[in-house]
Design a protein around this motif. Sequence first.
Motif, short mmCIF file in Angstrom:
data_model
loop_
_atom_site.label_atom_id
_atom_site.label_comp_id
_atom_site.label_asym_id
_atom_site.label_seq_id
_atom_site.Cartn_x
_atom_site.Cartn_y
_atom_site.Cartn_z
N VAL A 140 43.36 47.38 40.60
CA VAL A 140 44.41 48.23 40.01
C VAL A 140 45.42 47.35 39.29
O VAL A 140 45.81 47.65 38.15
N ALA A 141 45.83 46.26 39.93
CA ALA A 141 46.81 45.36 39.31
C ALA A 141 46.24 44.75 38.03
O ALA A 141 46.95 44.65 37.02
N GLN A 142 44.97 44.36 38.07
CA GLN A 142 44.35 43.76 36.88
C GLN A 142 44.28 44.77 35.74
O GLN A 142 44.62 44.45 34.59
N LEU A 143 43.86 45.98 36.04
CA LEU A 143 43.73 47.01 35.01
C LEU A 143 45.09 47.46 34.48
O LEU A 143 45.23 47.77 33.29
N ARG A 144 46.10 47.46 35.33
CA ARG A 144 47.44 47.79 34.86
C ARG A 144 47.96 46.72 33.90
O ARG A 144 48.67 47.02 32.95
N GLY A 145 47.60 45.47 34.17
CA GLY A 145 47.97 44.39 33.25
C GLY A 145 47.34 44.58 31.88
O GLY A 145 47.98 44.37 30.85
N MET B 92 43.82 37.28 26.31
CA MET B 92 44.16 37.32 27.74
C MET B 92 43.24 36.38 28.53
O MET B 92 43.70 35.70 29.45
N ILE B 93 41.97 36.34 28.16
CA ILE B 93 41.03 35.46 28.85
C ILE B 93 41.41 34.01 28.62
O ILE B 93 41.41 33.19 29.55
N LYS B 94 41.78 33.69 27.39
CA LYS B 94 42.15 32.31 27.07
C LYS B 94 43.37 31.87 27.90
O LYS B 94 43.37 30.79 28.48
N SER B 95 44.38 32.70 27.97
CA SER B 95 45.58 32.32 28.72
C SER B 95 45.29 32.20 30.22
O SER B 95 45.79 31.29 30.88
N ARG B 96 44.44 33.07 30.73
CA ARG B 96 44.10 32.99 32.15
C ARG B 96 43.22 31.79 32.47
O ARG B 96 43.33 31.20 33.55
N ALA C 180 43.04 26.53 35.15
CA ALA C 180 42.89 25.07 35.12
C ALA C 180 44.15 24.38 35.63
O ALA C 180 44.06 23.41 36.40
N MET C 181 45.31 24.88 35.23
CA MET C 181 46.56 24.29 35.71
C MET C 181 46.74 24.48 37.21
O MET C 181 47.20 23.57 37.90
N TYR C 182 46.37 25.65 37.71
CA TYR C 182 46.46 25.88 39.15
C TYR C 182 45.54 24.94 39.92
O TYR C 182 45.91 24.42 40.96
N ARG C 183 44.33 24.74 39.41
CA ARG C 183 43.40 23.82 40.08
C ARG C 183 43.95 22.39 40.06
O ARG C 183 43.87 21.69 41.06
N ASP C 184 44.49 21.98 38.91
CA ASP C 184 45.07 20.64 38.81
C ASP C 184 46.27 20.49 39.74
O ASP C 184 46.53 19.39 40.24
N GLY C 185 46.98 21.57 39.96
CA GLY C 185 48.18 21.54 40.80
C GLY C 185 47.89 21.76 42.28
O GLY C 185 48.82 21.86 43.07
N GLY C 186 46.61 21.87 42.64
CA GLY C 186 46.27 22.03 44.04
C GLY C 186 46.51 23.44 44.57
O GLY C 186 46.81 23.61 45.76
N GLU D 209 43.18 34.16 39.09
CA GLU D 209 43.07 34.18 37.62
C GLU D 209 41.62 34.38 37.20
O GLU D 209 41.32 35.12 36.26
N GLU D 210 40.69 33.73 37.90
CA GLU D 210 39.27 33.85 37.56
C GLU D 210 38.76 35.26 37.83
O GLU D 210 37.89 35.76 37.11
N ALA D 211 39.28 35.92 38.85
CA ALA D 211 38.92 37.31 39.12
C ALA D 211 39.40 38.21 37.98
O ALA D 211 38.70 39.13 37.55
N GLU D 212 40.60 37.92 37.47
CA GLU D 212 41.12 38.68 36.33
C GLU D 212 40.26 38.44 35.09
O GLU D 212 40.00 39.37 34.33
#
Length: 150
Positions: free
Chosen positions: A23-28, A59-63, A68-74, A82-85
């Motif tokens: 629901v949150a993803q589709l609302r976005g 939207m896919i590009k930004s996610r 990638a930044m989240y993975r780099d940041g641990g 993000e990948e689910a979105e």
Amino acid sequence: MSLRTQISDDLKTAMKAKEADRVAQLRGITAKIKDLDVAARVKGGDVDDGDIVPMLRSMIKSRTESAAMYRDGGRPELAEKEEAEIATIKSYLPPEMDDAALAAAVDEAIAQSGAASMKEMGKVMAALKARFGADLDMGRANGVVKAKLS
């Protein structure tokens, strides 16, 4: 069925099934579509699937960059979100052309436009956009065109 209708129907289904993440993803997605509607209203135009598909790709590009930044940041849990979105957004995109078909389309566009160098890349990209419209990922096509013209 238009993308807007499909997304709206899927949102209603997800709400009834109490799938909070979906629901949150589709609302976005619907919020971004409403942003497009507002921008189109200012210009006096309408938003159709041809306008929605590039927005979904954006939207896919930004996610992808965020994951990638989240993975780099641990922060793998945020990257997985993000990948689910990304997976949800991709489900609304037309199927991508395989590499061989993309190369053939680029070769045809080069022949049609008579381009011989990188200076004429714009002609090739315009021919591809005219032929395929929003169904073609112009980012992928860009790389293939550059490779063939250089």
